[in-house]
Design a protein around this motif. Structure first.
Motif, PDB file in Angstrom:
ATOM      1  N   LEU A  40       0.814  -1.210   0.000  1.00 28.10           N
ATOM      2  CA  LEU A  40       0.000   0.000   0.000  1.00 28.10           C
ATOM      3  C   LEU A  40       0.850   1.264   0.000  1.00 28.10           C
ATOM      4  O   LEU A  40       0.436   2.296  -0.537  1.00 28.10           O
ATOM      5  N   ASN A  43       1.492   2.289  -3.492  1.00 28.30           N
ATOM      6  CA  ASN A  43       0.322   2.451  -4.344  1.00 28.30           C
ATOM      7  C   ASN A  43      -0.214   3.878  -4.226  1.00 28.30           C
ATOM      8  O   ASN A  43      -0.056   4.533  -3.192  1.00 28.30           O
ATOM      9  N   ALA A  48      -5.733   3.494  -3.463  1.00 28.25           N
ATOM     10  CA  ALA A  48      -5.719   2.522  -2.376  1.00 28.25           C
ATOM     11  C   ALA A  48      -6.932   2.666  -1.473  1.00 28.25           C
ATOM     12  O   ALA A  48      -7.399   1.683  -0.880  1.00 28.25           O
TER      13      ALA A  48
END
Length: 294
Positions: A40, A43, A48
């Motif tokens: 994450l 990202n 996300a």
């Protein structure tokens, strides 16, 4: 005559399979949360927030880390944390090892009383208020040295180190003294090289303690520029929102407060992960293998 290798039965195969499967499940449960945070953090923050990301970044970006390292609040806290960890670990290992080595001498005058004092202080604490009063009398409150000086001596590690040094044969020190070496020369040239397992373990525990410590910043620091990264992470988690200066940056990019928090978590965890393998081999190294034959 070599012993015959026992033939593995069906029950052995079943039991081994169950153990391997269970170990893999435990390993996955342990590692996946860290992997998920790592994914994450790379990202896009807005993407996300939509969810559905489990294994790989859906929209790869370095913007989260760019925002993190461009924010002076986080960058200052990171540099301060690194500095206090390096200095605190170095001084903590040095002084704890010296005191533990001194207490290992069986002919030390008052050795029993010293150890009694150490054990009593280890189990009974005066509390936060007397501790704060002592630090204030030493003019350590709201200074960088409040992170380093109180942790230079750890009573628990002193007891462990004393036991370790007691296992070193006296003949090593005696032979060095015959050759004209003093106590500090003996400690530097003989004791320290064969004490790497203890010192490496001590350095790891002390270093991790300094790196993750948010307690000192909470009670003993008032100046915001002296607060460490663990404190900022704890503050953000408790408030469930990003600091105001991060919010300003978030509105100008695709990052979110959560994505920057995840980046900060990765930055705080990665150094420990990379340092541990270099110290792990000392955990299983024999302390006195081949050093001397009594």
């Amino acid at each position: 005559m070599k012993a015959k290798k026992r033939k593995r039965t069906r029950e052995d195969w079943i039991m081994d399979s169950v153990i391997y499967v269970f170990s893999i499940i435990v390993l996955f449960i342990t590692i996946y949360p860290f992997y998920y945070v790592f994914v994450l953090s790379f990202n896009d923050g807005l993407d996300a927030s939509l969810g559905g990301i489990y294994w790989l970044p859906r929209e790869f970006t370095l913007e989260n880390y760019t925002q993190f390292f461009n924010d002076m609040k986080w960058l200052t806290a990171l540099l301060l944390t690194v500095l206090k960890t390096l200095l605190g670990t170095l001084l903590g290992v040095l002084f704890t090892t010296l005191v533990a080595y001194g207490l290992s001498f069986k002919d030390l005058l008052g050795r029993k009383w010293y150890m009694t004092f150490v054990i009593i202080c280890m189990y009974f604490s005066g509390g936060i208020i007397p501790y704060y009063t002592v630090l204030r009398s030493l003019h350590l409150i709201d200074t960088f040295w409040v992170y380093v000086i109180p942790g230079m001596l750890n009573l628990f590690y002193i007891t462990i180190g004393r036991t370790f040094f007691e296992g070193i044969p006296e003949s090593l020190r005696e032979s060095a003294k015959i050759d004209g070496a003093g106590e500090f020369r003996i400690f530097r040239s003989i004791i320290m090289p064969i004490s790497k397992p203890f010192m490496a373990t001590l350095a790891l525990f002390v270093g991790v303690g300094h790196w993750n410590n948010w307690y000192d910043s909470t009670f003993f620091i008032k100046t915001k520029t002296l607060r460490t990264m663990p404190y900022l992470l704890m503050e953000v988690i408790n408030q469930s929102q990003a600091p105001s200066d991060l919010n300003a940056a978030v509105h100008q990019s695709s990052t979110t407060s959560l994505s920057i928090q995840l980046s900060a978590m990765v930055v705080s965890v990665v150094p420990i992960i990379f340092i541990y393998p270099f110290l792990q081999r000392y955990f299983v190294t024999g302390m006195m293998v081949g050093a001397v034959k009594e």
